[in-house]
Design a protein around this motif. Structure first.
Motif, PDB file in Angstrom:
ATOM      1  N   ASP A 155      22.265  21.323  20.995  1.00  0.00           N
ATOM      2  CA  ASP A 155      23.730  22.041  21.158  1.00  0.00           C
ATOM      3  C   ASP A 155      24.733  20.934  21.101  1.00  0.00           C
ATOM      4  OD1 ASP A 155      22.278  24.383  20.929  1.00  0.00           O
ATOM      5  OD2 ASP A 155      21.956  24.537  23.122  1.00  0.00           O
ATOM      6  N   VAL A 156      25.913  21.395  20.359  1.00  0.00           N
ATOM      7  CA  VAL A 156      27.116  20.714  20.754  1.00  0.00           C
ATOM      8  C   VAL A 156      28.293  21.567  21.206  1.00  0.00           C
ATOM      9  CG1 VAL A 156      28.710  19.324  19.443  1.00  0.00           C
ATOM     10  CG2 VAL A 156      26.312  19.014  18.919  1.00  0.00           C
ATOM     11  N   VAL A 157      29.155  21.245  22.146  1.00  0.00           N
ATOM     12  CA  VAL A 157      30.104  21.915  22.679  1.00  0.00           C
ATOM     13  C   VAL A 157      31.157  21.884  21.570  1.00  0.00           C
ATOM     14  CG1 VAL A 157      31.819  22.432  24.504  1.00  0.00           C
ATOM     15  CG2 VAL A 157      29.618  21.608  24.887  1.00  0.00           C
ATOM     16  N   VAL A 158      31.344  22.997  20.934  1.00  0.00           N
ATOM     17  CA  VAL A 158      32.565  22.828  19.830  1.00  0.00           C
ATOM     18  C   VAL A 158      33.808  23.448  20.432  1.00  0.00           C
ATOM     19  CG1 VAL A 158      30.736  23.214  17.773  1.00  0.00           C
ATOM     20  CG2 VAL A 158      31.924  25.045  18.904  1.00  0.00           C
ATOM     21  N   LYS A 159      33.634  24.119  21.466  1.00  0.00           N
ATOM     22  CA  LYS A 159      34.876  24.470  22.037  1.00  0.00           C
ATOM     23  C   LYS A 159      34.650  24.396  23.582  1.00  0.00           C
ATOM     24  CE  LYS A 159      38.273  28.298  21.865  1.00  0.00           C
ATOM     25  NZ  LYS A 159      38.225  29.713  21.435  1.00  0.00           N
ATOM     26  N   GLY A 160      35.798  23.475  24.303  1.00  0.00           N
ATOM     27  CA  GLY A 160      35.298  23.354  25.759  1.00  0.00           C
ATOM     28  C   GLY A 160      36.016  24.747  26.693  1.00  0.00           C
ATOM     29  N   PRO A 161      35.786  24.792  28.136  1.00  0.00           N
ATOM     30  CA  PRO A 161      35.955  25.702  28.777  1.00  0.00           C
ATOM     31  C   PRO A 161      37.643  25.739  29.039  1.00  0.00           C
ATOM     32  CG  PRO A 161      34.870  24.197  30.304  1.00  0.00           C
ATOM     33  CD  PRO A 161      34.689  23.668  28.731  1.00  0.00           C
ATOM     34  N   GLY A 162      38.271  26.801  29.288  1.00  0.00           N
ATOM     35  CA  GLY A 162      39.572  26.927  29.387  1.00  0.00           C
ATOM     36  C   GLY A 162      40.054  28.159  30.102  1.00  0.00           C
ATOM     37  N   LYS A 163      41.360  28.275  30.125  1.00  0.00           N
ATOM     38  CA  LYS A 163      41.886  29.511  30.600  1.00  0.00           C
ATOM     39  C   LYS A 163      42.608  30.129  29.672  1.00  0.00           C
ATOM     40  CE  LYS A 163      42.002  27.523  35.364  1.00  0.00           C
ATOM     41  NZ  LYS A 163      42.759  27.336  36.482  1.00  0.00           N
ATOM     42  N   LYS A 164      42.912  31.601  29.936  1.00  0.00           N
ATOM     43  CA  LYS A 164      43.403  32.241  28.888  1.00  0.00           C
ATOM     44  C   LYS A 164      44.555  33.377  29.674  1.00  0.00           C
ATOM     45  CE  LYS A 164      42.411  36.203  25.943  1.00  0.00           C
ATOM     46  NZ  LYS A 164      41.637  37.189  25.229  1.00  0.00           N
ATOM     47  N   VAL A 165      45.572  33.354  29.368  1.00  0.00           N
ATOM     48  CA  VAL A 165      46.692  34.121  29.737  1.00  0.00           C
ATOM     49  C   VAL A 165      46.737  35.401  28.900  1.00  0.00           C
ATOM     50  CG1 VAL A 165      49.295  34.326  30.129  1.00  0.00           C
ATOM     51  CG2 VAL A 165      48.107  32.104  30.498  1.00  0.00           C
ATOM     52  N   VAL A 192      49.362  37.664  28.557  1.00  0.00           N
ATOM     53  CA  VAL A 192      50.420  37.725  27.894  1.00  0.00           C
ATOM     54  C   VAL A 192      50.797  36.686  26.802  1.00  0.00           C
ATOM     55  CG1 VAL A 192      52.993  38.100  27.855  1.00  0.00           C
ATOM     56  CG2 VAL A 192      51.424  39.074  29.551  1.00  0.00           C
ATOM     57  N   ILE A 193      50.839  35.433  27.387  1.00  0.00           N
ATOM     58  CA  ILE A 193      50.949  34.357  26.237  1.00  0.00           C
ATOM     59  C   ILE A 193      49.879  33.491  26.061  1.00  0.00           C
ATOM     60  CG2 ILE A 193      52.208  32.278  25.849  1.00  0.00           C
ATOM     61  CD1 ILE A 193      54.166  33.456  27.858  1.00  0.00           C
ATOM     62  N   PRO A 194      49.012  33.748  24.752  1.00  0.00           N
ATOM     63  CA  PRO A 194      47.844  33.144  24.605  1.00  0.00           C
ATOM     64  C   PRO A 194      47.813  31.457  24.506  1.00  0.00           C
ATOM     65  CG  PRO A 194      48.702  33.996  22.531  1.00  0.00           C
ATOM     66  CD  PRO A 194      49.474  34.423  23.450  1.00  0.00           C
ATOM     67  N   ALA A 195      46.787  30.751  24.864  1.00  0.00           N
ATOM     68  CA  ALA A 195      46.737  29.612  24.803  1.00  0.00           C
ATOM     69  C   ALA A 195      47.038  29.056  23.252  1.00  0.00           C
ATOM     70  CB  ALA A 195      45.281  29.158  25.315  1.00  0.00           C
ATOM     71  N   LYS A 196      47.328  27.782  23.339  1.00  0.00           N
ATOM     72  CA  LYS A 196      47.617  27.265  21.881  1.00  0.00           C
ATOM     73  C   LYS A 196      46.484  26.214  21.695  1.00  0.00           C
ATOM     74  CE  LYS A 196      52.561  27.562  21.768  1.00  0.00           C
ATOM     75  NZ  LYS A 196      53.998  26.680  21.740  1.00  0.00           N
ATOM     76  N   PRO A 251      47.456  28.686  29.055  1.00  0.00           N
ATOM     77  CA  PRO A 251      48.413  29.834  29.121  1.00  0.00           C
ATOM     78  C   PRO A 251      49.066  30.216  30.498  1.00  0.00           C
ATOM     79  CG  PRO A 251      45.858  30.180  29.446  1.00  0.00           C
ATOM     80  CD  PRO A 251      46.254  28.655  29.346  1.00  0.00           C
ATOM     81  N   LYS A 252      49.678  31.244  30.286  1.00  0.00           N
ATOM     82  CA  LYS A 252      50.743  31.383  31.500  1.00  0.00           C
ATOM     83  C   LYS A 252      50.719  32.944  31.970  1.00  0.00           C
ATOM     84  CE  LYS A 252      54.341  28.492  29.631  1.00  0.00           C
ATOM     85  NZ  LYS A 252      55.820  28.209  29.196  1.00  0.00           N
ATOM     86  N   VAL A 253      51.260  33.081  32.831  1.00  0.00           N
ATOM     87  CA  VAL A 253      51.041  34.344  33.512  1.00  0.00           C
ATOM     88  C   VAL A 253      50.080  34.687  34.079  1.00  0.00           C
ATOM     89  CG1 VAL A 253      51.587  36.948  33.433  1.00  0.00           C
ATOM     90  CG2 VAL A 253      53.199  35.319  32.120  1.00  0.00           C
ATOM     91  N   LYS A 270      42.698  33.732  32.808  1.00  0.00           N
ATOM     92  CA  LYS A 270      41.283  34.147  32.630  1.00  0.00           C
ATOM     93  C   LYS A 270      40.483  33.194  32.440  1.00  0.00           C
ATOM     94  CE  LYS A 270      41.782  39.345  32.256  1.00  0.00           C
ATOM     95  NZ  LYS A 270      41.495  40.539  31.569  1.00  0.00           N
ATOM     96  N   ASP A 271      39.398  33.052  32.953  1.00  0.00           N
ATOM     97  CA  ASP A 271      38.351  32.297  32.268  1.00  0.00           C
ATOM     98  C   ASP A 271      37.890  32.487  31.198  1.00  0.00           C
ATOM     99  OD1 ASP A 271      38.816  30.469  34.620  1.00  0.00           O
ATOM    100  OD2 ASP A 271      37.103  31.457  35.806  1.00  0.00           O
ATOM    101  N   ILE A 272      37.637  31.385  30.166  1.00  0.00           N
ATOM    102  CA  ILE A 272      36.990  31.599  28.766  1.00  0.00           C
ATOM    103  C   ILE A 272      35.812  30.779  28.683  1.00  0.00           C
ATOM    104  CG2 ILE A 272      37.408  31.552  26.373  1.00  0.00           C
ATOM    105  CD1 ILE A 272      40.369  32.047  26.620  1.00  0.00           C
ATOM    106  N   PRO A 273      34.646  31.477  28.600  1.00  0.00           N
ATOM    107  CA  PRO A 273      33.481  30.243  28.674  1.00  0.00           C
ATOM    108  C   PRO A 273      33.568  29.462  27.453  1.00  0.00           C
ATOM    109  CG  PRO A 273      32.894  32.565  27.919  1.00  0.00           C
ATOM    110  CD  PRO A 273      34.297  32.616  28.393  1.00  0.00           C
ATOM    111  N   ALA A 274      32.933  28.370  27.569  1.00  0.00           N
ATOM    112  CA  ALA A 274      32.815  27.496  26.447  1.00  0.00           C
ATOM    113  C   ALA A 274      31.940  28.041  25.323  1.00  0.00           C
ATOM    114  CB  ALA A 274      32.288  26.056  26.883  1.00  0.00           C
TER     115      ALA A 274
END
Length: 648
Positions: free
Chosen positions: A138-148, A150-154, A403-405, A408-412
């Motif tokens: 398994d290779v992490v192709v997308k790390g954990p982050g946060k999600k807003v 209203v304004i989505p993460a870039k 993200p702002k406002v 939410k946690d987005i799983p990897a």
């Protein structure tokens, strides 16, 4: 005296011309000197050219034909021969004598195989490649982050290299080296054979019977004698001979035009010094003689009459026809004679042996065969080759801005990849390669043998003809022959009919002068008619025959102009282009001018008023002379016919 007479004549001519000039001429107008025409009328004169005479038609005597039957050949007996009958017998004759021949016992061959090594034994090397297996990770192709909310993460995409197959080793086979050598093997040992010479034969002539002989019967024909008998074949009736009328030729001369006179201008005096062409000339009133026509006429010397020639009706009479017929009388009848037919033979050829057959031994050399053999020089080996690891570039999404406002946690996000790993290293395994052998056929020869064998003689069956039954004669009665002869007798004597042939007459035209002319006077004329005027006649190439279109042009343009100017002379001038010889063009132009004049005369124009002139190619209107290339339109411009009015 002569000088005074000459001056007197000059003064007379000057006074005539001075008095004869047109009175009160108008400037710009043209005048021509012409003569008043004579008025004539035509009368018909009928003369007898052949007198009346008698003509007889004779009818010959009429005949009928009678028939009579006479004997032309006596009755007799005709002999016919029934020929002898023949049969066929067969007999045998030896046509080829006994001889000897060599019987050949064929050579025997046996085939064997010799095994020859064509490739030495060697070793081969096969590579057992490394065994590879597959592992998953398994290779992490997308790390954990946060999600807003209203304004989505870039996110942005980065490239990262991962190993999908680790490096390993493999063996590469280096093949053995071989070379080819040549060896010679005997495939057929030396042997021998026999050369066969056959027996020689000759021929002998043998006479054999073909026909034993027989008899035939010959017919000796009957003997005849011929007698000739005469008979009256044709009577002859009387004949009528017509003595035709006798004529003689005579001539009768008729005056068709009376004598007239007209003024003519004399030649100019050679010592005249005046430039005026009319000076020093004398007008003479000359007489024109009468015209006569001589007509051939026929004169009756003696009329026709009929003479009678008598016929005949008895044998030997003058003119009678005597016929003959031939009668055949039998003197001795036909007989027969028996004739011996000799026997016949034929010659045949018999074959005999002149020289017996023989055999001669011939040595056959051994046969060898060359083949190629492969020998291993260097055994096979292996070498180790490093196979590098295989990497792959993949896309990985990482967050670059939170993200702002509302966060939410987005799983990897993980992704499973497969990569190839070496489970067992490669190794080399040696295999024994046996040598190659080839079977080469070898021929063992047992040579042929010969033995002399007796050849029996050959007999042949022939046929000969023998008489089975003798010939005989058969008599056949032939009746006498008769013939029908024809006799011609007179049924009606000849007679004659007569008729009167009427006289023949001929009507000729005679000209009678009604009013004298010839007075000279001046006439005003259109100046255009004094110069040459074109007459647009389209002459066919090389022809001087007027076409219907040309005659219509003359009728509508030329004849009205001539009739409008009575007493005036007219010149008809014809020209050609430069093509062709000058002589032929001159003659062609003259024929064309004469053709126009003849047509005008046929239309009632006096020939005294017409002058035909041909100029050939002497008066070209453009550059199209001999040797100059011109179009058809340019040549047509020179090919013309013209007319003009002339002074008397």
């Amino acid at each position: 005296m002569k000088r005074l007479l000459f001056f007197g004549m000059m003064l007379m001519g000057a006074s005539i011309f001075a008095q004869d000039l047109p009175t009160n001429p108008e400037p710009g107008k043209c005048y021509v000197r012409c003569k008043t025409p004579e008025e004539w009328k035509t009368e018909d004169v009928t003369i007898e050219v052949m007198p009346s005479y008698t003509k007889y038609t004779t009818h010959p005597s009429q005949y009928t034909t009678e028939t009579e039957t006479v004997v032309v050949k006596d009755a007799y007996q005709q002999l016919s021969v029934v020929p002898a009958k023949y049969g066929t017998e067969t007999f045998e004759i030896e046509t080829t004598g006994p001889s000897k021949k060599i019987k050949k016992n064929a050579a025997s061959y046996s085939k064997a195989f010799t095994e020859v090594e064509v490739k030495s034994p060697a070793k081969s090397l096969s590579v057992v490649p490394a065994k590879l297996g597959t592992e998953t990770f398994d290779v992490v192709v997308k790390g954990p982050g946060k999600k807003v909310e209203v304004i989505p993460a870039k996110y942005e995409t980065v490239y990262e290299e991962i190993v999908v197959q680790e490096a390993y080793k493999k063996l590469v086979k280096v093949p053995a080296e071989y070379k080819t050598v040549t060896e010679t093997v005997v495939v057929q040992p030396a042997s021998y054979k026999y050369k066969y010479y056959p027996a020689k034969f000759g021929t002998e002539e043998v006479v054999i019977p073909k026909f034993d002989g027989g008899k035939k019967m010959k017919v000796i024909p009957a003997q005849w004698k011929k007698e000739t008998f005469n008979y009256l074949k044709s009577q002859k009736g009387s004949k009528l001979r017509v003595v035709p009328a006798k004529f003689s030729k005579d001539y009768q001369t008729i005056e068709v035009a009376p004598a007239t006179a007209k003024w003519e201008l004399g030649a100019k005096s050679p010592d005249c010094e005046s430039p005026d062409p009319n000076d020093c000339r004398v007008w003479c009133y000359k007489e024109t003689p009468a015209k006569f026509v001589t007509v051939e006429v026929t004169k009756l010397d003696s009329d026709a009459h009929v003479e009678t020639i008598p016929g005949c009706n008895t044998m030997g009479g003058d003119g009678c026809v005597t016929g003959t017929y031939t009668k055949s009388t039998l003197v001795s009848p036909a007989t027969t004679q028996m004739i011996d037919v000799p026997a016949t033979t034929t010659t045949i050829k018999k074959v005999v042996m002149v020289e017996p057959p023989r055999a001669e031994r011939v040595e056959i050399p051994e046969v060898t065969k060359t083949y190629k053999k492969v020998v291993m020089v260097t055994p096979p080996s292996t070498k180790e080759v490093v196979v590098p690891a295989v990497t792959k570039k993949i896309k990985k999404v990482v967050m670059v801005e939170e993200p702002k406002v509302i966060i939410k946690d987005i799983p990897a996000v993980t992704k499973t990849f497969k990569k190839t790993v070496m489970v067992e290293e490669p190794k080399a395994v040696y295999h024994d390669i046996p040598g190659k052998s080839q079977k080469i056929p070898v021929t063992n020869v047992a040579p042929p043998t010969y033995e002399i064998v007796d050849v029996p003689g050959v007999t042949k069956t022939f046929k000969k003809t023998v008489m089975v039954e003798e010939p005989k004669a058969i008599a056949k009665d032939v009746p006498a022959k008769t013939a029908v002869i024809k006799k011609t007798v007179v049924s009606k004597e000849a007679w004659a009919d007569s008729q009167t042939v009427p006289a023949k007459y001929k009507t000729i035209k005679k000209q009678v002068l009604v009013k004298k002319g010839g007075l000279t006077q001046w006439r005003e004329i259109d100046c255009k008619l004094v110069a040459y005027n074109p007459l647009p006649i389209n002459w066919p190439l090389g022809s001087a025959t007027l076409t219907p279109q040309a005659k219509k042009i003359i009728d509508t343009r030329l004849i009205p102009a001539i009739k409008a100017n009575p007493g005036v002379k007219v010149e008809i001038a014809s020209h050609t282009d430069s093509r062709g010889s000058a002589d032929s063009n001159q003659k062609l132009s003259e024929r064309r001018a004469q053709a126009v004049v003849r047509y005008l005369v046929s239309k009632g124009i006096s020939p005294d008023r017409l002058i035909a002139k041909g100029y050939g190619e002497t008066k070209l209107l453009n550059r199209c002379s001999d040797g100059v290339k011109c179009s058809e339109a340019e040549h047509r411009k020179n090919r013309r016919t013209e007319f003009r009015m002339l002074s008397e």
